[in-house]
Motif scaffolding. Structure first.
Motif, mmCIF file in Angstrom:
data_model
loop_
_atom_site.group_PDB
_atom_site.id
_atom_site.type_symbol
_atom_site.label_atom_id
_atom_site.label_comp_id
_atom_site.label_asym_id
_atom_site.label_seq_id
_atom_site.Cartn_x
_atom_site.Cartn_y
_atom_site.Cartn_z
ATOM 1 N N CYS A 3 -16.900 54.670 -14.796
ATOM 2 C CA CYS A 3 -17.130 54.400 -13.362
ATOM 3 C C CYS A 3 -15.926 53.703 -12.737
ATOM 4 C CB CYS A 3 -18.391 53.566 -13.214
ATOM 5 S SG CYS A 3 -18.671 52.917 -11.561
ATOM 6 N N ILE A 299 -20.433 64.321 -4.714
ATOM 7 C CA ILE A 299 -21.620 63.694 -5.315
ATOM 8 C C ILE A 299 -22.464 64.725 -6.053
ATOM 9 C CG2 ILE A 299 -23.767 62.469 -4.761
ATOM 10 C CD1 ILE A 299 -22.263 61.216 -2.377
ATOM 11 N N LEU A 302 -20.763 65.754 -9.325
ATOM 12 C CA LEU A 302 -20.889 64.716 -10.350
ATOM 13 C C LEU A 302 -22.292 64.694 -10.950
ATOM 14 C CD1 LEU A 302 -18.915 61.792 -8.654
ATOM 15 C CD2 LEU A 302 -18.191 63.150 -10.618
ATOM 16 N N ILE A 312 -22.937 56.942 -10.124
ATOM 17 C CA ILE A 312 -22.210 57.377 -8.921
ATOM 18 C C ILE A 312 -22.287 56.299 -7.837
ATOM 19 C CG2 ILE A 312 -22.136 59.099 -7.082
ATOM 20 C CD1 ILE A 312 -23.318 61.097 -9.122
#
Length: 399
Positions: A3, A299, A302, A312
């Motif tokens: 992340c 988004i 992912l 996310i």
């Protein structure tokens, strides 16, 4: 890719967006820290003002035969809001070494000695009627201040001694600590009694006057309070104690004027603070909403790759938090450099020892609240795209 790694890569890749958001955070934090710094000082000034405004209640005995006694002074001094007392007394005496300036025929050759615990307060010197021309105000219990014309007529200088006759016929020495003038000495008529002429007014301490008279009484007293905002309540207490014995008044002009000035500064800075936070939140919220809309495909991709929504969301939040933290550090440095200059431009800060800067605790509080605000705004901006089905997002991209 973790992340944090994705967060740093996005910030580097989208430099213009990152710089724009960084600049907005910097401006908003600078204004917030600046206005909070000024607001904090206004509160500290109000507290200091309450202690140093010298708001007071004056009590004047209505019966010269029944002045205030020392027990009255102790009772008044024990009131919770009373800071200190300026006791005022008076006596007419003769001197064996100094001759008063003559008044009208038939008047006695006596002096009037006025006693104050602090001569520079509540006396003609405080009202600028008299002014010290040589020496100082009385410092010791035997120090006095005499008129310059009287001193010249008797060949007296600062530091010399004058002998007065006490109540029991014995003599008491006093030291001339200073000389004063009023500017009205030459305008007096010959009809003025000797005891009332300006030249024959002598000023000393209240204890010295009481020693000459052999009594411990006072005709007037000025009661200085700790908290001017409770001045009326304290006055009511004293009125209940001396309602038939004393004329009571209050003096609070300085506090009220400065309180109004500080109140205006406080209201203006609070308004600027609210407008800054509101406008900043709206601008950043709208900007994040537009940017998240452009990232809905990212988004969806992912999520389709198996990255959890929490991961996310953490990436998006980290992006804004890193930029906010950098901007906050820059704003902290900027305000630390600029606030002292701003304080020099504020009339209310002139000659004041209070430093116009935020403490570490205040800055830490602003940082925490700001980071929470960033998390909330980011969550609101990304929420619609986190809840939207991935297939629908990808189909919109293909269409």
């Amino acid at each position: 890719m973790s992340c944090l790694a994705r967060t740093l890569c996005y910030i580097r890749r989208k430099k213009m967006k990152s710089l724009l958001l960084l600049f907005l955070f910097l401006v908003i934090n600078s204004m917030v820290l600046g206005t909070l710094g000024i607001r904090k000082v206004s509160l500290e000034l109000a507290e200091e003002l309450r202690k140093n405004a010298e708001s007071k209640i004056t009590l004047e005995s209505m019966d010269v035969n029944h002045p205030f006694e020392e027990t009255d002074m102790q009772t008044i001094g024990n009131e919770p809001n009373v800071n200190w007392l300026n006791r005022i007394s008076e006596i007419q005496v003769v001197s064996t070494t100094c001759i008063p300036v003559a008044g009208n025929e038939g008047s006695e050759n006596v002096f009037t000695i006025h006693g104050y615990d602090k001569l520079e307060k509540d006396s003609p010197f405080a009202d600028k009627v008299y002014r010290i021309t040589e020496g100082n105000y009385p410092q010791g219990s035997k120090d006095i201040v005499v008129n310059q014309f009287l001193a010249e007529d008797n060949g007296i200088q600062a530091g010399d001694k004058i002998v007065f006759e006490m109540f029991d016929g014995t003599e008491q020495e006093a030291v001339v600590a200073g000389l004063f003038l009023s500017g009205m000495e030459r305008s007096q008529t010959e009809n003025v009694a000797t005891v009332n002429r300006i030249e024959n007014q002598i000023y000393g301490t209240a204890d010295f006057v009481n020693k000459l008279s052999g009594r411990t009484d006072f005709f007037n007293v000025a009661v200085y309070v700790n908290n001017p905002e409770q001045l009326t309540d304290t006055k009511k207490v004293l009125e209940n104690m001396y309602q038939d014995c004393a004329a009571i008044g209050i003096t609070d002009n300085t506090f009220q004027k400065l309180k109004m000035m500080i109140g205006q500064t406080d209201r203006i800075t609070f308004l600027i603070f609210v407008m800054t936070v509101t406008a900043g939140s709206m601008i950043i919220g709208l900007l994040l909403a537009m940017w998240m809309r452009s990232r809905k495909t990212e988004i969806a991709v992912l999520i389709s790759l198996g990255i959890s929504k929490e991961n996310i969301l953490s990436q998006m939040v980290l992006e804004e938090m890193i930029l906010y933290f950098i901007a906050f550090a820059g704003a902290g440095i900027a305000t630390k450099l600029l606030l002292p200059r701003i304080s020099n431009c504020l009339a209310i800060m002139q000659g004041n020892s209070i430093t116009l800067e935020l403490s570490f605790g205040w800055q830490l509080g602003v940082l925490c609240i700001g980071l929470i605000g960033v998390v909330i705004l980011t969550g609101i901006a990304i929420f619609p795209y986190m809840e939207k089905p991935v297939k629908e997002t990808l189909s919109e991209m293909e269409g």
